[in-house]
Design an enzyme around this catalytic site. Sequence first.
Site, PDB file in Angstrom:
ATOM      1  N   SER A 163       0.938  -1.258   0.079  1.00 53.67           N
ATOM      2  CA  SER A 163      -0.178  -0.040   0.062  1.00 53.67           C
ATOM      3  C   SER A 163       0.920   1.384   0.039  1.00 53.67           C
ATOM      4  CB  SER A 163      -0.896   0.031   1.011  1.00 53.67           C
ATOM      5  OG  SER A 163      -1.829   1.127   1.140  1.00 53.67           O
ATOM      6  N   TYR A 200      -5.014   7.817  -6.937  1.00 58.37           N
ATOM      7  CA  TYR A 200      -4.120   6.950  -6.484  1.00 58.37           C
ATOM      8  C   TYR A 200      -4.287   6.501  -5.084  1.00 58.37           C
ATOM      9  CZ  TYR A 200       0.053   4.305  -5.383  1.00 58.37           C
ATOM     10  OH  TYR A 200       1.146   3.522  -4.849  1.00 58.37           O
ATOM     11  N   LYS A 204      -5.233   3.348  -2.432  1.00 57.61           N
ATOM     12  CA  LYS A 204      -4.437   2.634  -1.443  1.00 57.61           C
ATOM     13  C   LYS A 204      -5.174   2.739  -0.367  1.00 57.61           C
ATOM     14  CE  LYS A 204      -2.038   1.356  -3.712  1.00 57.61           C
ATOM     15  NZ  LYS A 204      -1.140   0.326  -3.857  1.00 57.61           N
TER      16      LYS A 204
END
EC number: 1.1.1.-
Length: 324
Positions: A163, A200, A204
């Site tokens: 992550s 993005y 995550k």
Amino acid sequence: MGFLYSQLFKSLPYPTGNYSGKTIVITGSNVGLGKEAARHYVRLGASKMILAVRSLDKGHDAKHDIEGTTKCADNVIEVWKLDMASYDSVQKFAARVVTELPRVDIFIANAGIAPGSYRTAEDNESSITVNVVSTFLLAALVMPKMKSTAATFKTRPTFTITSSDVHGHTTFPQKSAPDGQIIATVNDKATAEKIWDDMYPISKLLEVLGVRSIAEQNPASKFPVTINCVNPGLCHSELGRDFPTIGFWLIKFFLARTTEVGSRTLVHAGSQGEDSHGQYMSDCEIGTPAPFVTSVEGKETQDRVWNELVKKLDAIKPGVTSNF
């Protein structure tokens, strides 16, 4: 300040240990963090290393490179095809894992993308498919093999998702969507393009929430596989190659860890036991996720997102989430 201290002053331990007899799978391992993590595991005696890659040619290049530096036997590393943008590819890869590997001790789900513009893969924006849906689909599909590894070999396997600390860099505005519509709202092109820099980080964040959901529903005392996620920090890697801003590249130039140093976090997370179950690992220790994650609103959002993700996964492969 925490980010700067971590990047500039935190010393990460060089991986040690003995992985003789262990089978390890790493996705996204032809370059970057995945490749360097594979190199560490092979150096430390892993008996079987599966490089799961989109490009077989690049995967074989990585295999030869790792063999050259570690001097391992030529039958230790295998290169398998995996395209995380395709649910069919994910299912075919997982079927190979289940049928061809006697055991899986460590699985590092490292493959991820940070696209520079909106595009789709399967039924989602591409980073949601690759980073989230396919990642948890893969986890569910290989979980029976990891559970059988635990029972047969009296060990505790680990499934680690790569992550990022950027999971805390978004307010996740789509969380206000009606019940059952959060992921659909995340995927909406017009909405995504308005907050593109958040996409993005959102992917995550969804990883962190998913890992916590699995662990909460399957506590370590009753579940034979450790599932965690890891923040490798800002590293020199292929990720972010689509980012056009000079600011990003300046920050990366001055602050990024080397690829090898960043890979140490993956090796560490993959070697941790039940204390790390459901945890967010950072700087080679159990870390603290973003404040939103542990807030009341964060927990409510986590439950809503997980319910949606379960339905999506079971629509792809009926009943697959019962593997957790």
